[in-house]
Design a protein around this motif. Sequence first.
Motif, short mmCIF file in Angstrom:
data_model
loop_
_atom_site.label_atom_id
_atom_site.label_comp_id
_atom_site.label_asym_id
_atom_site.label_seq_id
_atom_site.Cartn_x
_atom_site.Cartn_y
_atom_site.Cartn_z
N PRO A 116 0.81 -1.22 0.00
CA PRO A 116 0.00 0.00 0.00
C PRO A 116 0.85 1.28 0.00
O PRO A 116 0.40 2.32 -0.51
CB PRO A 116 -0.86 -0.10 1.26
CG PRO A 116 -0.27 -1.18 2.08
CD PRO A 116 0.52 -2.06 1.16
N LEU A 117 2.06 1.22 0.52
CA LEU A 117 2.95 2.38 0.46
C LEU A 117 3.27 2.70 -1.00
O LEU A 117 3.23 3.86 -1.43
CB LEU A 117 4.23 2.12 1.25
CG LEU A 117 5.25 3.24 1.28
CD1 LEU A 117 4.69 4.46 2.00
CD2 LEU A 117 6.53 2.76 1.93
N ALA A 120 0.22 4.22 -2.58
CA ALA A 120 0.07 5.63 -2.23
C ALA A 120 0.99 6.50 -3.08
O ALA A 120 0.61 7.58 -3.53
CB ALA A 120 0.36 5.82 -0.74
N SER A 121 2.20 6.02 -3.31
CA SER A 121 3.14 6.75 -4.16
C SER A 121 2.60 6.85 -5.59
O SER A 121 2.66 7.92 -6.21
CB SER A 121 4.49 6.02 -4.16
OG SER A 121 5.40 6.65 -5.03
N ALA A 123 -0.57 6.72 -6.51
CA ALA A 123 -1.72 7.63 -6.50
C ALA A 123 -1.26 9.08 -6.45
O ALA A 123 -1.77 9.94 -7.19
CB ALA A 123 -2.63 7.30 -5.31
N ALA A 124 -0.30 9.38 -5.57
CA ALA A 124 0.18 10.75 -5.44
C ALA A 124 0.87 11.22 -6.73
O ALA A 124 0.65 12.36 -7.18
CB ALA A 124 1.14 10.86 -4.26
#
Length: 134
Positions: A116-117, A120-121, A123-124
């Motif tokens: 998930p990290l 998140a990267s 997505a950002a």
Amino acid sequence: MSHATLLTAGILLITVSTIVFGGLSLLMSIVKRIPGYLDNPVRRALWTAGHAHAGVLVIFALVALPYLDRTDYSAGTQTLVRALLVAPPIVMSLGFFLSVVRPTDTKPNKLIWLVPLGGASLAAGTLTLGLGLV
């Protein structure tokens, strides 16, 4: 294309050889019936996911990078977005692979949080790139 984008693309293209090696390793695990892969459905599923995510996300980053040069972002912001796009194939794949390192692992360890990290990267990076293009 900017020098920074070309350099990043070159590095990503070099990593494709590691993805090929990973695929060959998975194939050899099947062909040679190496214990801990075929007989371990959790490990098999996570390693397959790690390999697939690496390949798809490297291609995605290579496709997205040229668009970054079309934004009005500062050099620092462009560097950040490049990093956010390059990190997911590495971080997510590491999470899938390292969460079940031992052939006897039947559930992922805490390194699964890398997945998930990396998400998140991704997505950002894609959100920031998209906003810079509109």
